[in-house]
Design an enzyme around this catalytic site. Sequence first.
Site, PDB file in Angstrom:
ATOM      1  N   ASP A 299      -1.006 -38.958  21.349  1.00  0.00           N
ATOM      2  CA  ASP A 299      -2.030 -39.922  20.948  1.00  0.00           C
ATOM      3  C   ASP A 299      -2.088 -40.155  19.441  1.00  0.00           C
ATOM      4  O   ASP A 299      -2.631 -41.156  18.987  1.00  0.00           O
ATOM      5  CB  ASP A 299      -3.413 -39.457  21.436  1.00  0.00           C
ATOM      6  CG  ASP A 299      -3.523 -39.525  22.941  1.00  0.00           C
ATOM      7  OD1 ASP A 299      -2.880 -40.401  23.532  1.00  0.00           O
ATOM      8  OD2 ASP A 299      -4.249 -38.698  23.520  1.00  0.00           O
TER       9      ASP A 299
ATOM     10  N   ASN B 138      -6.744 -32.333  19.668  1.00  0.00           N
ATOM     11  CA  ASN B 138      -8.132 -32.173  19.252  1.00  0.00           C
ATOM     12  C   ASN B 138      -8.854 -31.003  19.896  1.00  0.00           C
ATOM     13  O   ASN B 138      -9.456 -30.170  19.228  1.00  0.00           O
ATOM     14  CB  ASN B 138      -8.897 -33.439  19.656  1.00  0.00           C
ATOM     15  CG  ASN B 138      -8.990 -34.384  18.496  1.00  0.00           C
ATOM     16  OD1 ASN B 138      -9.301 -33.951  17.393  1.00  0.00           O
ATOM     17  ND2 ASN B 138      -8.690 -35.639  18.734  1.00  0.00           N
TER      18      ASN B 138
END
EC number: 2.7.1.90
Lengths: 414, 414
Positions: free
Chosen positions: A143, A113
């Site tokens: 993740d 991200n």
Amino acid sequence: MTGNVIVGQSGGPTAAINSSLAGVIRTAKDRGAKKVFGMLHGIKGLMDEQYIDLSDYIKNDLDVELLKRTPAAYLGSCRFKLPEIHEDMKTYEKIFEILNKLEIEALIYIGGNDSMDTIKKLSDYAILTGSDIRFVGCPKTIDNDLALTDHTPGYGSAAKYIGTSVKEIIRDSYCLEYGKGLVTIVEIMGRNAGWLTGASILAKGEDCEGPDLIYLPEVAFDIEKFKQRVEKLLKTQSSVVICISEGIHTKDGKYVCELGNNVEFVDAFNHKQLTGTAAYLCNYIGAELGCKTRAIELSTLQRAGSHLASRVDILEAYQVGGAAVLAADEGDTGKMVTLIRHSDDPYQCGTEVKDVHKIANDEKLVPRNWITHDGTYVTEAFITYVRPLIQGDVSPIMVDGIPRHIYRPTKKSN
Amino acid sequence: MTGNVIVGQSGGPTAAINSSLAGVIRTAKDRGAKKVFGMLHGIKGLMDEQYIDLSDYIKNDLDVELLKRTPAAYLGSCRFKLPEIHEDMKTYEKIFEILNKLEIEALIYIGGNDSMDTIKKLSDYAILTGSDIRFVGCPKTIDNDLALTDHTPGYGSAAKYIGTSVKEIIRDSYCLEYGKGLVTIVEIMGRNAGWLTGASILAKGEDCEGPDLIYLPEVAFDIEKFKQRVEKLLKTQSSVVICISEGIHTKDGKYVCELGNNVEFVDAFNHKQLTGTAAYLCNYIGAELGCKTRAIELSTLQRAGSHLASRVDILEAYQVGGAAVLAADEGDTGKMVTLIRHSDDPYQCGTEVKDVHKIANDEKLVPRNWITHDGTYVTEAFITYVRPLIQGDVSPIMVDGIPRHIYRPTKKSN
């Protein structure tokens, strides 16, 4: 390609991130890049002009195979958030000065991200200033929480490690207790998304009970109900194994690990450092129910376990590395490569590119209907999703009993 | 053999203990035993007449191969110390009544120190009462602390797991930090003996720095000197990785984990439960030096990691299981099978049997001259000792991406 390529790695390391690096190198060379530079410790190192010519390091096919089998970021990683463009033009001027000096045509950034936020800002700045350098992101995170991609490279290998290790823990737990109760709580990474913890279901099969309870951060955690469930299980079995995300929290948003008055850390992105969730719950359950407990944190091992890497994951990581270079060479910028699943069984998956503005700073959670209604397990849909991603092995190259890695001396301070 | 054999497993599980069970079954059958019984949860289960006929469970060669690859005690384990004979004859009368009913000719007990105490007492009682049942111990412990044997089955696989995992942790640690200091402390099992922690040296090689410091419980731990060493290392490198035994203690005998006021547990043998040593030292170092720290406990994973088992270890475990039956069949009782090393390279090792009275309740520590003078590392002699024990692999039988184990349903309370 006529110019040079530079590639960087950022964020938490994985078992597959170096396979993406290998894919970038291979495709860049195949498409005519003169040089492939590697920034050391991501964008932060680049700002200090820390980079290497990768051809000095990855010299032959054996090096490539070792690179695919070496965990953690070969180039070094960083956690660094670029400032907003309008707030600090100087930083961008400096980065572009270095890129221009190196005659960079494409910058590939392998990360999650926060790394996609870097691609977004650099490509925005290029458009603002008329630079024709292209910026493409290559997804990476255990993740599995990136938007618009079916899954992220790194997740499959971590899932395989978690499924295998939880299965071994279950065998260990079930043999230990005779009559008395033993509660084992396994803490798995995942702040807001339960993808990793859900993968503990992979321990379940014809030859294993699987975890008794699985708690993801997508559902509010009720400690009283939790106690009641454990108490009920202990009435019919001598060992109970529970998998929890480090990020489980109560209805009012308080992390379970904060209930225990632990010291609180924040990282460069202002994320709270979560740890001690299993230990806290073990103390609580032990005190409330009077049973034996033990807390196990899979810790760093779950993201660095290259010796148990998934072949599907390592190959896809390599593939997205290549696809990122290809996209840049074809003129894309401000994009991230995504994985698109065409079918579960037989598993088929390809790549596309998507606008990084729609990805950066977003988080993909486990769908609510992939978690049971009572929030204590995952459903068949979750298993169907994760199972293809852990298939196949990448045999470690064993030397004297230990897996061989590729090595770039980094011991001295950079 | 003309009668039956009964076999039990006791103490902490390992990745190799089931291979010894397989060796017992095979040799007992080969030598004509009519039945091979397995006591469930060791001597404690036997006292409740909990046992199985193993031919109902291990039916063919594939079952044997799966058994060799399944971690933890297939039969269930226990931690139970038999009373002194003169203090409680009734317990012994009951055990021998069950053994006689089952027409047992030989009892094989696979375990560590405490289990050899059980063999000693049962064989003493047999001699006292004129019973001709033979009792032979089969060594098993990841701790490698049994006297009179070169090493113990289970140790090699744990050592291989530790070497591999510490190497992966080092790769992870070195990529993370850019400029700033990160101290990673890895906590490894070992109360009084540092065999397991010493095995972290196996991470070191042409492709890896290895741990920076290794602390075993054989040498008193000086927390002030420790801090000075870490501070010095941080001046020249951005990441420091330290491996410590859970049982390290100060000069006055206080466990380091006790310095932090943790709750204290004792097990059935009155051993203190040690945990939190790395966490304590991380808090201390972070506060004193102002650097980032992280604590990693290898926990149960290090003893249950069958997917990384050493081939030498699994084969030797099988071998000592067979040798125990052979010894009993030849009339030995009150003995334990030992491993005798003939040479390091090429590695050659055979079995003998030794009087269990000389083994039970004794503890073999790492020789002082296998630890550096300043107590912060192990020497070449240690490496020469451990290296042969981790050689070769036992490929997991992968089904749907996860290692297959052999399964005896145990979920319901016994």
